[in-house]
Design an enzyme around this catalytic site. Sequence first.
Site, PDB file in Angstrom:
ATOM      1  N   GLY B  57       0.794  -1.236   0.000  1.00 42.67           N
ATOM      2  CA  GLY B  57       0.000   0.000   0.000  1.00 42.67           C
ATOM      3  C   GLY B  57       0.818   1.272   0.000  1.00 42.67           C
ATOM      4  O   GLY B  57       2.030   1.252  -0.180  1.00 42.67           O
ATOM      5  N   SER B  58       0.106   2.364   0.237  1.00 40.37           N
ATOM      6  CA  SER B  58       0.623   3.703   0.004  1.00 40.37           C
ATOM      7  C   SER B  58       1.933   4.004   0.723  1.00 40.37           C
ATOM      8  O   SER B  58       2.185   3.554   1.844  1.00 40.37           O
ATOM      9  CB  SER B  58      -0.416   4.726   0.451  1.00 40.37           C
ATOM     10  OG  SER B  58       0.168   6.010   0.516  1.00 40.37           O
ATOM     11  N   SER B  59       2.731   4.832   0.070  1.00 42.70           N
ATOM     12  CA  SER B  59       4.020   5.293   0.595  1.00 42.70           C
ATOM     13  C   SER B  59       3.849   6.076   1.893  1.00 42.70           C
ATOM     14  O   SER B  59       4.788   6.223   2.663  1.00 42.70           O
ATOM     15  CB  SER B  59       4.691   6.176  -0.443  1.00 42.70           C
ATOM     16  OG  SER B  59       3.958   7.373  -0.639  1.00 42.70           O
ATOM     17  N   VAL B  60       2.635   6.591   2.138  1.00 41.99           N
ATOM     18  CA  VAL B  60       2.388   7.400   3.330  1.00 41.99           C
ATOM     19  C   VAL B  60       2.234   6.515   4.575  1.00 41.99           C
ATOM     20  O   VAL B  60       2.212   6.992   5.703  1.00 41.99           O
ATOM     21  CB  VAL B  60       1.156   8.315   3.135  1.00 41.99           C
ATOM     22  CG1 VAL B  60       1.030   9.336   4.242  1.00 41.99           C
ATOM     23  CG2 VAL B  60       1.261   9.052   1.812  1.00 41.99           C
ATOM     24  N   GLY B  61       2.153   5.192   4.350  1.00 40.00           N
ATOM     25  CA  GLY B  61       2.079   4.250   5.464  1.00 40.00           C
ATOM     26  C   GLY B  61       3.248   4.403   6.434  1.00 40.00           C
ATOM     27  O   GLY B  61       3.134   4.058   7.612  1.00 40.00           O
TER      28      GLY B  61
END
Lengths: 384, 124
Positions: B57-61
């Site tokens: 999932g997202s890089s912001v994780g």
Amino acid sequence: MELTREEELALKGEYGETLETAYRILVATGEATNAQKLIPIKWAHLSGVNYNTIGDAGEEFLAKLSQDAKVKVMTTVNPMGFDFDSVSKYNLSSEFITKQKSIADSYKKMGVIPSFSCIPYEIFDLPEKGTQVSFAESNAAIYANSIGHLKTNKESAFSALASALTGKSPYSDLRIDDTPNITIQMKVEQPDELVFGMLGYFAGKVGDNAVQISGVSDIDRRQCKALCGGMGTSGRCGKFVLGESTPNSEKIDFDKKEMQKVYDELNTAEKGDIITLGSPQLGLKEIADLSWLLKGKEFSKRCMVFCPRSVKEQARNLGYTNELERAGCEILSDCCTCLTPLVDKNEIDSVTTNSIKGAYYLNNSNGVGVNLKSLARIIAEETR
Amino acid sequence: MKVIVAGKASGKILKTSNPINFLGTVDKKTGKIHDSKHDLYDIPLKDKILVFPNGVGSSVGAYTIYSIKTNNSAPNAMICKKVDLTVASGCALANIPLVIATDQEYEKLHNGENLILDTYSGKL
């Protein structure tokens, strides 16, 4: 991983806490990807701007970091939660607005270009072929590698931030070898951008670092962005190559059956209360196309259109925004369909969109149903 | 075992065969997974040794990992089969020990057992 003497000293904290933190991140990501060394990069693109996603801990971290940190290379940033120009029209808490402003200010203080866009590849000139960059936004990383001839791994919010602060990144994975080891055979005929988004979502799930896609002879900008957005949403794959398969690579079909499976996973509503266009944000050409498609028509429900601020300004000068506003569009810059608090499940049950990336986040993060339709169908069925 | 973020930690093993999407499914405050389809649904990650195949999932994780640490609801360490940039960078900033286990080591880790992880001596 081998570090130079300067890098060792920075890691030990000789040059201050900011660089120590940045090198700690680069060493961890370097070890995780079996890198042998760090290399210079020319451009960092950061994610982690929206207060919805990074929260109080993120806001406080950036506020503290920005007290003395400065970026070393050109650095651009992803969208935030809303557009300051129109925020008063929406029902957002003052806490959200204050925290979002603090995050934006922290980035600016560090010397970041306040682009607030997920399509940096469309609003900035691309450096020469083969240039190493560090992009955290997944659709932008995939676009940069696949179409822009640049080199980046699918960076994380912190690995790209560490690259921005040091001008370096671990030399690993796609930066060294971007040869696809699998071919997806596109079998769906006359695909529109929605089909390309589903193809991307499928490819992201089955692909490793890079995929070959055969059976696609021609792809326009809207379709290409849909492909990048879909692929970035579902997996770790950071590059596609269009072209016929090499004899030895593994082959997987993407036909109507595979497409239906993606559609059934992401289409979670029969109809939408509102329409959103733009994830990835729309570029100038897409805005121009949209204004042409909407000539003499008017949306029968709210339609939010997301684009970068610079695109909105150009579109205004060219008369496109007048046409879109006449047709009932709300044009928003600095934010995007994905993870915006402007789509609130207490006010809206479902959204119609042509974006696969948008569909995933609207349902999983905003908690609203999603009705998937191509732009052509949206215009045909949702205007009068 | 390959060390990604060094450190010492102990705790009960919480093991899943499913990847974890930190941004999409982990609550930033409580450190619980709020995806009802995940087998760790609603179980606190706090103070555990979290064992999972890999992050997705997202890089912001990475910010989510940092947030749960700041909110005192993070696992004491993480052990993976494969480490992606999001988990590596999140643990690096949050100072959560993180290692990649060999297949053999990974199979020996059982849910609910107590584990001491010391990356300096290289022992599980």
